[in-house]
Scaffold this motif. Structure first.
Motif, PDB file in Angstrom:
ATOM      1  N   GLY A 202      -3.597 -26.767 -18.223  1.00 16.97           N
ATOM      2  CA  GLY A 202      -4.709 -27.647 -18.522  1.00 16.97           C
ATOM      3  C   GLY A 202      -5.669 -27.025 -19.515  1.00 16.97           C
ATOM      4  O   GLY A 202      -5.277 -26.522 -20.566  1.00 16.97           O
ATOM      5  N   ASP A 203      -6.969 -27.070 -19.187  1.00 14.67           N
ATOM      6  CA  ASP A 203      -7.980 -26.485 -20.068  1.00 14.67           C
ATOM      7  C   ASP A 203      -7.834 -24.975 -20.203  1.00 14.67           C
ATOM      8  O   ASP A 203      -8.269 -24.384 -21.191  1.00 14.67           O
ATOM      9  N   PHE A 204      -7.264 -24.346 -19.200  1.00  7.30           N
ATOM     10  CA  PHE A 204      -7.164 -22.882 -19.201  1.00  7.30           C
ATOM     11  C   PHE A 204      -5.909 -22.449 -19.957  1.00  7.30           C
ATOM     12  O   PHE A 204      -4.878 -22.136 -19.365  1.00  7.30           O
ATOM     13  N   ASN A 205      -5.988 -22.459 -21.286  1.00  7.58           N
ATOM     14  CA  ASN A 205      -4.900 -21.937 -22.105  1.00  7.58           C
ATOM     15  C   ASN A 205      -5.478 -20.796 -22.928  1.00  7.58           C
ATOM     16  O   ASN A 205      -5.836 -20.948 -24.094  1.00  7.58           O
ATOM     17  N   GLU A 206      -5.573 -19.636 -22.286  1.00 11.20           N
ATOM     18  CA  GLU A 206      -6.345 -18.535 -22.851  1.00 11.20           C
ATOM     19  C   GLU A 206      -5.567 -17.693 -23.857  1.00 11.20           C
ATOM     20  O   GLU A 206      -6.129 -16.804 -24.493  1.00 11.20           O
ATOM     21  N   SER A 207      -4.269 -17.983 -24.011  1.00 14.13           N
ATOM     22  CA  SER A 207      -3.471 -17.194 -24.965  1.00 14.13           C
ATOM     23  C   SER A 207      -3.856 -17.492 -26.404  1.00 14.13           C
ATOM     24  O   SER A 207      -3.358 -16.840 -27.327  1.00 14.13           O
ATOM     25  N   THR A 208      -4.756 -18.458 -26.640  1.00 14.12           N
ATOM     26  CA  THR A 208      -5.339 -18.659 -27.969  1.00 14.12           C
ATOM     27  C   THR A 208      -6.153 -17.430 -28.380  1.00 14.12           C
ATOM     28  O   THR A 208      -6.287 -17.144 -29.566  1.00 14.12           O
ATOM     29  N   ASN A 247      -0.709   1.426  -5.628  1.00 13.85           N
ATOM     30  CA  ASN A 247      -1.298   2.543  -6.370  1.00 13.85           C
ATOM     31  C   ASN A 247      -2.522   3.116  -5.669  1.00 13.85           C
ATOM     32  O   ASN A 247      -3.215   3.962  -6.232  1.00 13.85           O
ATOM     33  N   GLY A 248      -2.804   2.633  -4.447  1.00 17.22           N
ATOM     34  CA  GLY A 248      -3.822   3.276  -3.626  1.00 17.22           C
ATOM     35  C   GLY A 248      -5.172   2.608  -3.566  1.00 17.22           C
ATOM     36  O   GLY A 248      -6.120   3.180  -3.007  1.00 17.22           O
ATOM     37  N   ALA A 249      -5.304   1.384  -4.089  1.00 23.20           N
ATOM     38  CA  ALA A 249      -6.618   0.724  -4.083  1.00 23.20           C
ATOM     39  C   ALA A 249      -7.095   0.465  -2.660  1.00 23.20           C
ATOM     40  O   ALA A 249      -6.350  -0.044  -1.823  1.00 23.20           O
ATOM     41  N   GLU A 250      -8.334   0.808  -2.395  1.00 21.71           N
ATOM     42  CA  GLU A 250      -8.977   0.524  -1.104  1.00 21.71           C
ATOM     43  C   GLU A 250      -9.819  -0.748  -1.165  1.00 21.71           C
ATOM     44  O   GLU A 250     -10.013  -1.418  -0.157  1.00 21.71           O
ATOM     45  N   ILE A 251     -10.330  -1.056  -2.356  1.00 20.98           N
ATOM     46  CA  ILE A 251     -11.085  -2.287  -2.599  1.00 20.98           C
ATOM     47  C   ILE A 251     -10.557  -2.879  -3.897  1.00 20.98           C
ATOM     48  O   ILE A 251     -10.495  -2.178  -4.924  1.00 20.98           O
ATOM     49  N   ILE A 252     -10.162  -4.150  -3.872  1.00 23.83           N
ATOM     50  CA  ILE A 252      -9.703  -4.819  -5.089  1.00 23.83           C
ATOM     51  C   ILE A 252     -10.681  -5.934  -5.407  1.00 23.83           C
ATOM     52  O   ILE A 252     -10.910  -6.829  -4.588  1.00 23.83           O
ATOM     53  N   PHE A 253     -11.269  -5.881  -6.599  1.00 24.30           N
ATOM     54  CA  PHE A 253     -12.219  -6.896  -7.053  1.00 24.30           C
ATOM     55  C   PHE A 253     -11.481  -7.943  -7.881  1.00 24.30           C
ATOM     56  O   PHE A 253     -10.574  -7.622  -8.648  1.00 24.30           O
ATOM     57  N   ASN A 254     -11.903  -9.210  -7.709  1.00 19.41           N
ATOM     58  CA  ASN A 254     -11.284 -10.318  -8.435  1.00 19.41           C
ATOM     59  C   ASN A 254     -12.364 -11.133  -9.147  1.00 19.41           C
ATOM     60  O   ASN A 254     -12.764 -12.201  -8.685  1.00 19.41           O
ATOM     61  N   PRO A 255     -12.867 -10.633 -10.289  1.00 23.46           N
ATOM     62  CA  PRO A 255     -13.845 -11.399 -11.063  1.00 23.46           C
ATOM     63  C   PRO A 255     -13.165 -12.586 -11.730  1.00 23.46           C
ATOM     64  O   PRO A 255     -12.138 -12.440 -12.380  1.00 23.46           O
ATOM     65  N   SER A 256     -13.749 -13.788 -11.549  1.00 22.12           N
ATOM     66  CA  SER A 256     -13.076 -15.016 -11.958  1.00 22.12           C
ATOM     67  C   SER A 256     -14.020 -15.986 -12.644  1.00 22.12           C
ATOM     68  O   SER A 256     -15.237 -15.841 -12.620  1.00 22.12           O
ATOM     69  N   ALA A 257     -13.409 -17.017 -13.256  1.00 22.39           N
ATOM     70  CA  ALA A 257     -14.114 -18.190 -13.767  1.00 22.39           C
ATOM     71  C   ALA A 257     -13.182 -19.362 -13.515  1.00 22.39           C
ATOM     72  O   ALA A 257     -12.194 -19.540 -14.217  1.00 22.39           O
ATOM     73  N   THR A 258     -13.490 -20.159 -12.494  1.00 27.30           N
ATOM     74  CA  THR A 258     -12.562 -21.213 -12.099  1.00 27.30           C
ATOM     75  C   THR A 258     -13.332 -22.425 -11.598  1.00 27.30           C
ATOM     76  O   THR A 258     -14.390 -22.281 -10.990  1.00 27.30           O
ATOM     77  N   VAL A 259     -12.799 -23.620 -11.907  1.00 28.12           N
ATOM     78  CA  VAL A 259     -13.515 -24.868 -11.609  1.00 28.12           C
ATOM     79  C   VAL A 259     -12.898 -25.589 -10.423  1.00 28.12           C
ATOM     80  O   VAL A 259     -11.719 -25.438 -10.107  1.00 28.12           O
ATOM     81  N   GLY A 260     -13.725 -26.447  -9.807  1.00 28.42           N
ATOM     82  CA  GLY A 260     -13.378 -27.036  -8.523  1.00 28.42           C
ATOM     83  C   GLY A 260     -12.157 -27.917  -8.521  1.00 28.42           C
ATOM     84  O   GLY A 260     -11.341 -27.870  -7.598  1.00 28.42           O
ATOM     85  N   THR A 261     -12.010 -28.760  -9.544  1.00 25.66           N
ATOM     86  CA  THR A 261     -10.886 -29.691  -9.538  1.00 25.66           C
ATOM     87  C   THR A 261      -9.548 -28.983  -9.672  1.00 25.66           C
ATOM     88  O   THR A 261      -8.515 -29.532  -9.310  1.00 25.66           O
ATOM     89  N   LEU A 262      -9.572 -27.773 -10.166  1.00 28.09           N
ATOM     90  CA  LEU A 262      -8.326 -27.045 -10.400  1.00 28.09           C
ATOM     91  C   LEU A 262      -7.903 -26.196  -9.209  1.00 28.09           C
ATOM     92  O   LEU A 262      -6.746 -26.217  -8.796  1.00 28.09           O
ATOM     93  N   SER A 263      -8.836 -25.439  -8.619  1.00 32.00           N
ATOM     94  CA  SER A 263      -8.394 -24.361  -7.734  1.00 32.00           C
ATOM     95  C   SER A 263      -9.170 -24.182  -6.443  1.00 32.00           C
ATOM     96  O   SER A 263      -8.846 -23.289  -5.660  1.00 32.00           O
ATOM     97  N   GLU A 264     -10.191 -24.996  -6.193  1.00 32.02           N
ATOM     98  CA  GLU A 264     -11.081 -24.689  -5.068  1.00 32.02           C
ATOM     99  C   GLU A 264     -10.378 -24.636  -3.711  1.00 32.02           C
ATOM    100  O   GLU A 264     -10.710 -23.785  -2.892  1.00 32.02           O
TER     101      GLU A 264
END
Length: 382
Positions: A202-208, A247-264
């Motif tokens: 959809g709108d998320f075509n970031e390979s541009t 690889n040993g991560a104890e905390i994994i952060f997931n910074p995102s930008a996502t809209v409701g109609t797509l993924s909520e």
């Protein structure tokens, strides 16, 4: 009520359910209840004055005989853009710096050790437009760019590890990446982690703008624990979380930008499931607001041309390896979520469930090696 006005699932439940039913519903939705974290009144007042939500929770672990507690406080920041998308580029960046500076000051009052901002936090999420200008002008060096220098000052001032997701320009090859810069509490650039999976939906075509990252599943040893950054779309890929954990991560952060109609509907599940499956803490961060762009755009998905691509629904939260999670921040307001966690819980839950001990990794590796061959034939018995 529109989706942009609906503030949070938590507030809706609290408004309509009797206390005993609410407690049982939250147990089913969120697992074991997370305790509220007592935050300084000065921080609460400052957050009110600066017009953002402040919440605090804590995850405890059992007291051990041979290991002392390993308590760490993390901060998750979600926010709107400050200026309109057609404001001059540097004015937009500086306005975001000013806003984040205010929120980091409050995080410092709350004793935060590691703070993570949202995906490409210094700019509008303009990658939906497919226009190159002026959006590529927001890109900057991960090592010595304007934003990294700003974050280095904050890290040194507050003795805080900072995860700063930016649009990176790598000058040697003149390439652009979606990158999280990790800055140690001493102010040094510890390293960077580039977005591993790029959406084309959809709108998320970031390979541009940028392609799949080349930094692998890097884990950073900080003064406060081993951390990793799984940027946005990577949360949809279970093996991506898994490799950071391996690889040993104890905390994994997931910074995102996502809209409701797509993924909520998926949002409350994915990071929580990753925490369970990988015996680690996960932190899901999403921006808020609706960002409007001067030029109309269409994304080849049957929709009419439009000036925005929906409401970013915030709802940032932290999940623990025992399956519990915090309530989320608001769907509509800027916010800071402060969470204290005892990293000893990771091993305690691993000892209980033994997912890594019982995983058949060598068998999976052999079968995956076969599966990616061009002459692969699925093992189907007819």
């Amino acid at each position: 009520m529109s989706t942009t006005e609906f503030e949070s699932l938590d507030k809706c439940l609290e408004s309509h359910l009797p206390e005993e039913e609410l407690k049982e519903v939250k147990r089913i939705l969120y697992g074991k209840e997370t305790k509220k974290l007592e935050l300084p009144s000065s921080a609460v007042d400052a957050a009110t004055d600066r017009d953002f939500e402040l919440k605090g929770f804590q995850f405890d672990a059992a007291q051990e005989q041979l290991r002392p507690p390993r308590k760490v406080r993390v901060g998750l920041v979600q926010h709107h853009i400050v200026l309109p998308t057609d404001a001059p580029v540097m004015e937009q960046v500086n306005a975001m710096h000013s806003r984040i500076g205010e929120m980091v000051e409050v995080a410092a009052m709350c004793g935060v050790n590691i703070i993570c901002f949202q995906e490409t936090w210094t700019m509008p999420f303009a990658f939906c437009t497919r226009e190159k200008e002026p959006w590529l002008e927001f890109s900057e060096s991960a090592e010595n760019g304007h934003t990294t220098r700003f974050c280095q000052e904050l890290a040194t001032k507050h003795n805080m590890v900072i995860i700063s997701p930016i649009l990176e320009r790598e000058d040697v090859h003149n390439t652009v990446w979606n990158t999280a810069v990790v800055i140690s509490n001493s102010g040094n650039v510890l390293g960077k982690s580039r977005k591993h999976h790029i959406p084309r939906i959809g709108d998320f075509n970031e390979s541009t703008y940028y392609m799949e990252g080349d930094t692998g599943h890097t884990v950073f040893q900080t003064h406060f624990g081993k951390i990793a950054v799984n940027i946005c779309y990577g949360r949809h890929h279970p093996l991506n979380w898994f490799m950071y954990s391996m690889n040993g991560a104890e905390i994994i952060f997931n910074p995102s930008a996502t809209v409701g109609t797509l993924s909520e509907p998926m949002w409350p599940i994915e990071a929580r499931n990753a925490a369970i499956a990988n015996h680690c803490f996960t932190c899901a961060i999403n921006r808020v607001g609706t960002e409007h762009f001067k030029s109309e755009f269409t994304s080849g998905d049957g929709q009419k041309a439009h000036h925005d691509f929906g409401h970013f629904y915030g709802s940032s939260y932290v999940a623990a390896p025992d399956g519990s999670r915090t309530p989320g921040l608001s769907r509509t307001r800027d916010g800071l979520l402060v969470v204290e966690m005892d990293l000893n819980l990771n091993r305690q839950i691993s000892d209980r469930w033994n997912f890594k001990m019982t995983g058949r990794y060598s068998e999976y590796a052999e079968e995956l090696t076969e599966a990616v061959r061009p002459d692969f034939k699925p093992k189907i018995v007819k």
